[in-house]
Design an enzyme around this catalytic site. Structure first.
Site, PDB file in Angstrom:
ATOM      1  N   THR A 138      33.963  44.342  44.427  1.00  0.00           N
ATOM      2  CA  THR A 138      34.640  45.026  43.329  1.00  0.00           C
ATOM      3  C   THR A 138      35.705  44.129  42.700  1.00  0.00           C
ATOM      4  O   THR A 138      36.593  43.619  43.386  1.00  0.00           O
ATOM      5  CB  THR A 138      35.320  46.307  43.864  1.00  0.00           C
ATOM      6  OG1 THR A 138      34.330  47.142  44.464  1.00  0.00           O
ATOM      7  CG2 THR A 138      36.032  47.053  42.756  1.00  0.00           C
ATOM      8  N   GLU A 139      35.590  43.921  41.383  1.00  0.00           N
ATOM      9  CA  GLU A 139      36.561  43.136  40.610  1.00  0.00           C
ATOM     10  C   GLU A 139      36.807  41.743  41.201  1.00  0.00           C
ATOM     11  O   GLU A 139      37.894  41.197  41.110  1.00  0.00           O
ATOM     12  CB  GLU A 139      37.885  43.903  40.515  1.00  0.00           C
ATOM     13  CG  GLU A 139      37.749  45.283  39.887  1.00  0.00           C
ATOM     14  CD  GLU A 139      37.300  45.267  38.439  1.00  0.00           C
ATOM     15  OE1 GLU A 139      37.426  44.213  37.783  1.00  0.00           O
ATOM     16  OE2 GLU A 139      36.807  46.305  37.953  1.00  0.00           O
ATOM     17  N   LEU A 140      35.758  41.185  41.816  1.00  0.00           N
ATOM     18  CA  LEU A 140      35.810  39.855  42.453  1.00  0.00           C
ATOM     19  C   LEU A 140      36.881  39.767  43.542  1.00  0.00           C
ATOM     20  O   LEU A 140      37.357  38.670  43.862  1.00  0.00           O
ATOM     21  CB  LEU A 140      36.025  38.737  41.421  1.00  0.00           C
ATOM     22  CG  LEU A 140      34.943  38.539  40.359  1.00  0.00           C
ATOM     23  CD1 LEU A 140      35.152  37.224  39.614  1.00  0.00           C
ATOM     24  CD2 LEU A 140      33.536  38.567  40.944  1.00  0.00           C
TER      25      LEU A 140
END
Length: 432
Positions: A145-147
């Protein structure tokens, strides 16, 4: 020959409806179906379908020398299935070309990796199974998630059998080193890391239509010229961005679709570059160094940290209260409860509570359906309160652990405490 790795994230949260205090205990449906359907339909028309059509044409016209990769969250796939099944069909067409890789991630785009490793693993496996069922492709590379990434998260991903992971090429992590190489996890060197080149990625994702930008207008020739000026020893350029860049963040009128249509030919023309997927990259290249990331990073904001989701007391309160319910959810193993549990973990709920966006007037604030972070917090906590009541009522003995009346009295006290915390936060923001 340098490699270009082009990756797109696709995520749309399942937005909550306005859930009032007096709904608690009376109405157990939490989602704004009208808004969710409207947004998915709009995005399908303006972004996903036209962009997918362009990519399919590019793969065919470039004789399969053009490759891309995607990660599509489970919560988004659920909405495609309900509101725009034609989008799933268009991705199936892309999958059939053999030039598109689908990555694994958490099913509900959650922050579980930061809180509960068992829940994290359950969500990753669930998402991977869904991708395989839809597209006939078992993910080999992971994208959190979101890197969001740290040494510990990377080790957990490696334990699930993934050979590679993509994350942000954060300056405070890489220092003088370039993101244009392969790296490896500090705790398990077998996990290879692809680092996002945030400068080149954000030139397209955020600056493409900004006329005050000194490089505007961005053309394919200019972009290739920037690639040509990279150090000749650098091996792989990771251009990662939201897929909504095409048609939503950058509107059709900006010329973004023409840029996408012309980019592969412009890059391939010189014979100095090739397109690869993350799986290709981890097979072809060897890590040049270990990436030490003791504290979690992300691709959000200048800080590249977790403050967009867990940067204030409201966010942390909501996050803590959510995961306090996990044991009850597991003990019940109730289908509808499990589904709501998954959706309530979506990181966007906490993102909407971010006060730095509120105070700074950040450009991302237009994604927020609430008037303020405080409205987002109260709405979410009301939903969570009802969710807890449902858990109590579904206990094995069939009796609620606490009466609804007592539960509501407790919520009254909580609301008063939250209002006090909100006032303190508002004063702090004004003083800053």
């Amino acid at each position: 020959m340098k490699s270009i790795c082009l990756y797109f994230q696709i995520h749309q949260p399942l937005r909550l409806r306005r859930y009032r205090f007096f709904d608690i205990g009376n109405d157990h449906y939490y989602y704004d179906d009208f808004t969710n359907e409207s947004i998915i339909s709009k995005m399908a028309k303006e972004c996903y379908l036209p962009a997918n059509e362009i990519l399919l044409d590019l793969i065919r016209s470039n004789k399969q020398s053009f490759k891309v990769s995607f990660s599509i969250t489970g919560v988004t796939l659920d909405q495609f299935e309900s509101y725009a099944p034609e989008v799933i069909e268009s991705f199936k067409q892309l999958a059939e070309t053999g030039c598109v890789e689908f990555l694994a991630e958490t099913y509900s785009h959650s922050l579980a990796a930061l809180k509960d490793q068992d829940e994290f693993k359950v969500q990753v496996k669930s998402h991977s199974q869904r991708i395989q069922e839809l597209f006939g492709h078992k993910p080999k590379v992971f994208r959190n998630t979101e890197l969001i990434y740290s040494d510990d998260i990377g080790a957990a991903v490696a334990s699930l059998g993934y050979k590679g992971m993509i994350t942000e090429g954060a300056k405070h992590i890489l220092g003088w080193k370039s993101p244009n190489y392969l790296y490896c996890n500090a705790l398990n060197p077998k996990l290879k890391l692809l680092m996002r080149n945030y400068t080149l990625s954000d030139d397209i994702a955020f600056r493409f239509s900004v006329q005050s930008w000194n490089e505007w207008p961005l053309t394919t020739e200019k972009f290739v010229n920037w690639l040509d000026h990279l150090d000749e020893k650098e091996e792989i350029v990771n251009v990662f961005m939201d897929y909504e860049t095409f048609g939503e963040h950058q509107k059709k009128e900006s010329g973004i679709f023409e840029f996408l249509s012309n980019l592969p030919a412009a890059i391939l023309k010189s014979g100095s570059y090739k397109f690869i997927t993350p799986s290709d990259a981890i097979k072809e290249y060897q890590p040049i160094a270990v990436a030490h990331v003791p504290h979690a990073i992300s691709w959000a904001d200048e800080e590249r940290d977790l403050s967009a989701w867990l940067g204030n007391s409201l966010q942390n309160e909501a996050f803590t209260k959510l995961y306090e319910l996990k044991k009850d959810v597991e003990s019940l193993n109730h289908e509808r409860i499990n589904k709501d549990w998954s959706y309530l973990q979506c990181s966007d709920h906490f993102y909407f509570m971010c006060t730095k966006f509120f105070s700074d007037g950040d450009m991302h604030s237009y994604f927020n359906p609430y008037n303020s972070p405080y409205d987002a917090f109260i709405n979410y906590m009301n939903v969570l309160s009802d969710f807890k009541i449902r858990l109590d009522e579904l206990r094995e003995d069939g009796k609620p652990a606490t009466s609804i009346e007592n539960e509501l009295l407790k919520k009254d006290k909580l609301i008063k405490r939250y209002e006090t915390e909100i006032k303190k936060l508002k004063k702090k923001i004004l003083s800053d």
